[in-house]
Design a protein around this motif. Structure first.
Motif, PDB file in Angstrom:
ATOM      1  N   UNK A 150       0.470  -1.092  -0.005  1.00 32.51           N
ATOM      2  CA  UNK A 150       0.058   0.180  -0.441  1.00 32.51           C
ATOM      3  C   UNK A 150       0.641   0.698  -0.112  1.00 32.51           C
ATOM      4  N   UNK A 151       1.567   1.482   0.771  1.00 34.31           N
ATOM      5  CA  UNK A 151       2.437   2.405   0.490  1.00 34.31           C
ATOM      6  C   UNK A 151       2.911   2.666  -1.024  1.00 34.31           C
ATOM      7  N   UNK A 152       3.791   1.553  -1.181  1.00 32.59           N
ATOM      8  CA  UNK A 152       4.239   1.600  -2.803  1.00 32.59           C
ATOM      9  C   UNK A 152       3.283   1.991  -4.135  1.00 32.59           C
ATOM     10  N   UNK A 153       1.930   1.896  -3.254  1.00 31.25           N
ATOM     11  CA  UNK A 153       0.959   2.107  -4.668  1.00 31.25           C
ATOM     12  C   UNK A 153       0.587   3.648  -4.189  1.00 31.25           C
ATOM     13  N   UNK A 154       0.402   3.663  -2.827  1.00 28.02           N
ATOM     14  CA  UNK A 154      -0.123   5.637  -2.663  1.00 28.02           C
ATOM     15  C   UNK A 154       0.956   5.962  -2.999  1.00 28.02           C
ATOM     16  N   UNK A 212      -4.337   2.901   5.322  1.00 30.19           N
ATOM     17  CA  UNK A 212      -3.179   3.974   4.565  1.00 30.19           C
ATOM     18  C   UNK A 212      -3.161   4.389   3.259  1.00 30.19           C
ATOM     19  N   UNK A 213      -3.489   4.384   2.031  1.00 29.06           N
ATOM     20  CA  UNK A 213      -3.327   5.217   1.193  1.00 29.06           C
ATOM     21  C   UNK A 213      -4.383   6.779   1.560  1.00 29.06           C
ATOM     22  N   UNK A 214      -5.471   6.336   1.715  1.00 30.62           N
ATOM     23  CA  UNK A 214      -5.908   7.839   1.868  1.00 30.62           C
ATOM     24  C   UNK A 214      -5.217   8.806   3.149  1.00 30.62           C
ATOM     25  N   UNK A 262       2.006  11.641   8.482  1.00 30.70           N
ATOM     26  CA  UNK A 262       2.739  10.745   8.391  1.00 30.70           C
ATOM     27  C   UNK A 262       2.326   9.643   9.308  1.00 30.70           C
ATOM     28  N   UNK A 263       2.349   8.654   8.608  1.00 30.12           N
ATOM     29  CA  UNK A 263       1.544   6.909   8.935  1.00 30.12           C
ATOM     30  C   UNK A 263       2.447   5.817   9.518  1.00 30.12           C
ATOM     31  N   UNK A 264       2.558   5.958  10.619  1.00 32.52           N
ATOM     32  CA  UNK A 264       2.689   4.723  11.576  1.00 32.52           C
ATOM     33  C   UNK A 264       1.767   3.927  12.044  1.00 32.52           C
ATOM     34  N   UNK A 273      -1.029  -3.168  11.782  1.00 32.37           N
ATOM     35  CA  UNK A 273      -2.401  -3.884  11.392  1.00 32.37           C
ATOM     36  C   UNK A 273      -1.885  -5.038  11.522  1.00 32.37           C
ATOM     37  N   UNK A 274      -3.326  -5.827  11.133  1.00 35.36           N
ATOM     38  CA  UNK A 274      -3.291  -7.257  11.186  1.00 35.36           C
ATOM     39  C   UNK A 274      -2.357  -7.688  10.016  1.00 35.36           C
ATOM     40  N   UNK A 275      -2.905  -6.870   9.379  1.00 34.69           N
ATOM     41  CA  UNK A 275      -1.626  -7.579   7.504  1.00 34.69           C
ATOM     42  C   UNK A 275      -0.750  -6.354   7.394  1.00 34.69           C
ATOM     43  N   UNK A 276      -0.696  -4.906   7.651  1.00 35.78           N
ATOM     44  CA  UNK A 276      -0.129  -3.852   7.020  1.00 35.78           C
ATOM     45  C   UNK A 276       1.447  -3.269   7.914  1.00 35.78           C
ATOM     46  N   UNK A 277       2.504  -2.914   8.342  1.00 36.82           N
ATOM     47  CA  UNK A 277       3.214  -1.579   9.017  1.00 36.82           C
ATOM     48  C   UNK A 277       3.209  -0.676   8.242  1.00 36.82           C
ATOM     49  N   UNK A 278       3.776   0.550   8.569  1.00 36.53           N
ATOM     50  CA  UNK A 278       4.472   1.117   7.675  1.00 36.53           C
ATOM     51  C   UNK A 278       4.970   2.160   9.307  1.00 36.53           C
ATOM     52  N   UNK A 279       6.559   2.784   9.053  1.00 42.17           N
ATOM     53  CA  UNK A 279       7.239   3.204  10.011  1.00 42.17           C
ATOM     54  C   UNK A 279       7.010   4.604   9.761  1.00 42.17           C
TER      55      UNK A 279
END
Length: 306
Positions: A79-83, A134-136, A143-145, A148-154
């Motif tokens: 999702x981060x790459x997609x965004x 995440x995308x929104x 800045x998103x940290x 979740x169950x499936x995705x993680x960002x730092x």
């Protein structure tokens, strides 16, 4: 006033694909949709181009028409790459991007060919809830940290900010109960279609979905009319009929079918680019003569209501 868009399948050589996209703009359509698979998911042989690469190229070759991912499959990208890809396309297009998301199809051979997991339908839906959130947030410049169950960002943050404010509109394709709830929560635009046999059955099924998504908006405290509604007109007989679409048979057939869809409260009609060469002249005639008339009728009706 209703919008009219065209879904152009990337199943022809690149020069012809680009010509079709430019033609959609020249004919006055509001939007242009591009789909997202590794190959033709229905099994047909032939060309098939990648979503973001073609969208960027089309953006450089057009100037007015809005460009939508119809719809991007969440299994194919982080999702981060997609965004990041969407943010880049927002800039390349000068703020003409609509971001469409969908769960993807369990019958798509792309996962087998790519060697990635083919998630179950429930897992796809659960992942989409995290993915859309995440995308929104990333597209809005946050800045998103996230854990979740499936995705993680730092501390993920994208630069520059989007061209569109507060971000490009998010379209979610939804037909089932849970997905309709996700669209009510996250989407700016709800996109739907129907695969059932007859047009009358498609309309009946769509009425039921409209009632469900209105209920879900109300449960969330959201005004149902704040959610734009987009309908992709599908003809289940097209494949066996050599690609012939019933709504391109005549101006009267098109007018009758589209008028009924609009009467359901849809804000946007999405049409397939003609798959049968014999229907190309009718497609052009509809764009030049029928759609302007339908827009004018809708505008007059809105004035009368006010």
């Amino acid at each position: 006033m209703p919008r009219f868009s065209v879904l152009v399948l990337p199943n022809v050589p690149w020069p012809e694909l680009l010509r079709r996209c430019q033609e959609v703009e020249k004919l006055g359509f509001d939007g242009l949709g591009l789909c997202d698979h590794l190959v033709n998911w229905a099994g047909a042989a032939g060309d098939w181009f990648e979503l973001w690469t073609q969208l960027a190229a089309v953006a450089m070759a057009t100037s007015r028409v809005r460009l939508a991912t119809m719809v991007a499959q969440i299994p194919l990208r982080n999702p981060v790459l997609f965004a990041h890809q969407a943010l880049t396309a927002d800039h390349v297009s000068g703020g003409r991007l609509d971001v469409g998301l969908g769960t993807g199809l369990v019958t798509d051979p792309s996962y087998r060919m790519m060697g990635i997991d083919n998630w179950s339908a429930p897992e796809r839906v659960a992942r989409l809830a995290e993915y859309a959130d995440l995308v929104k947030r990333l597209l809005a410049g946050e800045e998103v940290t996230f854990a979740g169950k499936f995705y993680h960002t730092d501390a993920a943050r994208l630069r520059p900010g989007p061209v569109q404010s507060p971000r490009p509109p998010l379209i979610i394709a939804a037909m089932g109960k849970v997905m309709l709830g996700l669209a009510a929560r996250h989407a700016d635009v709800w996109n739907s279609m129907s695969f059932v046999g007859s047009f009358a059955e498609q309309m009946a099924e769509t009425r039921g979905r409209i009632a469900m998504i209105d209920d879900r908006c109300a449960a969330l405290g959201r005004d149902p009319r704040s959610l734009r509604r987009s309908y992709l007109m599908f003809d289940p007989a097209a494949r066996s009929g050599g690609g012939r679409l019933a709504y391109y048979d005549s101006t009267s057939a098109f007018t009758e079918m589209v008028t009924e869809v609009l009467s359901l409260g849809m804000d946007e009609i999405v049409l397939y680019y003609p798959m049968h060469a014999a229907q190309q002249p009718m497609f052009e005639r509809i764009a030049r003569e029928v759609i302007p008339r339908l827009r004018a009728m809708s505008s007059q009706a809105s004035v009368q209501v006010v």
